[in-house]
Design an enzyme around this catalytic site. Sequence first.
Site, PDB file in Angstrom:
ATOM      1  N   CYS A   1     -15.459   4.173   8.659  1.00 42.14           N
ATOM      2  CA  CYS A   1     -14.693   3.601   7.266  1.00 42.14           C
ATOM      3  C   CYS A   1     -15.218   2.147   7.145  1.00 42.14           C
ATOM      4  O   CYS A   1     -14.446   1.481   6.802  1.00 42.14           O
ATOM      5  CB  CYS A   1     -13.399   4.013   7.536  1.00 42.14           C
ATOM      6  SG  CYS A   1     -12.546   3.428   8.645  1.00 42.14           S
TER       7      CYS A   1
ATOM      8  N   ASP B   1     -12.052   5.834  27.876  1.00 39.48           N
ATOM      9  CA  ASP B   1     -12.577   4.516  27.317  1.00 39.48           C
ATOM     10  C   ASP B   1     -14.136   4.834  27.414  1.00 39.48           C
ATOM     11  O   ASP B   1     -14.821   4.848  28.505  1.00 39.48           O
ATOM     12  CB  ASP B   1     -12.220   3.182  28.107  1.00 39.48           C
ATOM     13  CG  ASP B   1     -12.483   2.063  27.459  1.00 39.48           C
ATOM     14  OD1 ASP B   1     -13.699   2.031  26.652  1.00 39.48           O
ATOM     15  OD2 ASP B   1     -12.382   1.100  27.934  1.00 39.48           O
TER      16      ASP B   1
ATOM     17  N   ASP C   1     -16.373   9.235  15.416  1.00 39.90           N
ATOM     18  CA  ASP C   1     -15.899   8.446  14.229  1.00 39.90           C
ATOM     19  C   ASP C   1     -15.285   7.278  15.008  1.00 39.90           C
ATOM     20  O   ASP C   1     -14.249   6.952  15.301  1.00 39.90           O
ATOM     21  CB  ASP C   1     -14.808   9.499  13.737  1.00 39.90           C
ATOM     22  CG  ASP C   1     -13.972   8.824  12.347  1.00 39.90           C
ATOM     23  OD1 ASP C   1     -14.695   7.846  11.950  1.00 39.90           O
ATOM     24  OD2 ASP C   1     -13.171   9.467  11.765  1.00 39.90           O
TER      25      ASP C   1
ATOM     26  N   ASP D   1      -9.667  10.149  23.288  1.00 35.44           N
ATOM     27  CA  ASP D   1      -9.468   8.941  22.601  1.00 35.44           C
ATOM     28  C   ASP D   1      -8.992   7.889  23.832  1.00 35.44           C
ATOM     29  O   ASP D   1      -8.648   8.434  25.071  1.00 35.44           O
ATOM     30  CB  ASP D   1      -8.460   8.984  21.603  1.00 35.44           C
ATOM     31  CG  ASP D   1      -8.567   7.763  20.663  1.00 35.44           C
ATOM     32  OD1 ASP D   1      -8.947   7.848  19.467  1.00 35.44           O
ATOM     33  OD2 ASP D   1      -8.293   6.542  20.911  1.00 35.44           O
TER      34      ASP D   1
END
Length: 405
Positions: free
Chosen positions: A349, A277, A296, A250
């Site tokens: 999402c 990154d 995701d 991440d």
Amino acid sequence: MAKTHLYTGYVATAATIIQHYDGATPLNDFLKKYFALHKKFGSRDRRQITNLCYCYYRLGFAELGLDTTERILLALFLCSNDPHEIISELRPAWKENITASITEKLALIGYPFSIQNIFPWQDEISEGIDATAFAESHLIQPDLFLRIRPGKKEQVIKKLDAAGISYTQPMQDCIAIANNTKIDTVIELNKEAVVQDYSSQRITGFLQTIKSEISNPKSQISVWDCCAASGGKSILAKDVLGNIDLTVSDVRSSIIHNLKQRFTAAGITKYHSFVADLTSSTANIKFLVPDIIICDVPCSGSGTWGRTPEQLHFFTAEKIDYYSNLQKQILQNVLPHVKQGGYFLYITCSVFTKENEEVVDFILANSKLQLIKKEVLIGYDKKADTMFGALFKHDEKFTKYTYIE
Ligand SMILES: C[S@@+](CC[C@H](N)C(=O)[O-])C[C@H]1O[C@@H](n2cnc3c(N)ncnc32)[C@H](O)[C@@H]1O
């Protein structure tokens, strides 16, 4: 009279908070700080004022012309399904209709209110989403969902029953409970069950598709969860695919720290992690060519605004392009890591086409991947988030992983 005074005070305090809140931090954090500075509010006061603020933001872009106090009361009326003392006291004419449907309530109040105005970007949303039902869903607080981990069902159900917590089971291994339930004192979170939205749990379907396609499921599958956050999808992958060789990354080192704590609680001890990154070149990790990449991506979060309605209120249309471009930038660096015969799982999402179908088209145009399936994971009919998933495969046959030298 005393009650009128008390409730008018709650509404006035909520209006003051709303005036000062600019959306820069989560509303929950802002409220915590506000109440820490204003100690005169007891827990009941805090609960009422918090609810009034959240209701206000649930109206999204509807009725912005009303003054703040009136808008708070309108929102409270529309968002409440049970008799509510503040409505009974301050708007007695609405009291009898508190359990009515939204349409009936709207007919009663006489404001020129349109449900569609709650969420104004109707033309931007993915195919299959019912724009009106989605807009209306923002008036309802979503449930809290648990995903029961493999082998833990009996003990979780026993503990919920013993604690007198009422729940429903909308899907295999999925438990829905009221949002304010204090669950962390009842079950061992992450070990027995993880907090994971209903739609997020449905990512299981994509993972099962991969599992069923892999010719030798006993061999260890390598998975890179490249936007891992605190590892929700990684734990799901572990539970569905079994003994995987897991790598997580991440851009935020703080979230990788949280992930490590969560993995410890979840009993996941063997994995690789790094901070990266992915908008920059991934040359230093070119050796990483796993069997499955879970991506995701950072997104508008528009499918989750029922939980954070303040984000809906402060959202501006330019941000859709910002996120779509960010996603494409990340993909440009991640797609070369999909090996021949490997799988790529894209997740958002978001409800916006530009973050969903348009990005699928981008992937197909910029890689050798083939689309296996894509799906809008509708949650607004289940008091849950709405998400999007697309599974791709590199067009070669699946083989055991080989790292680039
Ligand atoms: C939607 S969240 C991932 C949620 C996670 N997979 C889960 O199931 O809990 C997206 C993550 O992408 C990360 N992210 C944002 N920009 C990034 C970048 N440029 N490179 C890598 N990760 C990034 C964010 O820090 C965030 O944790």
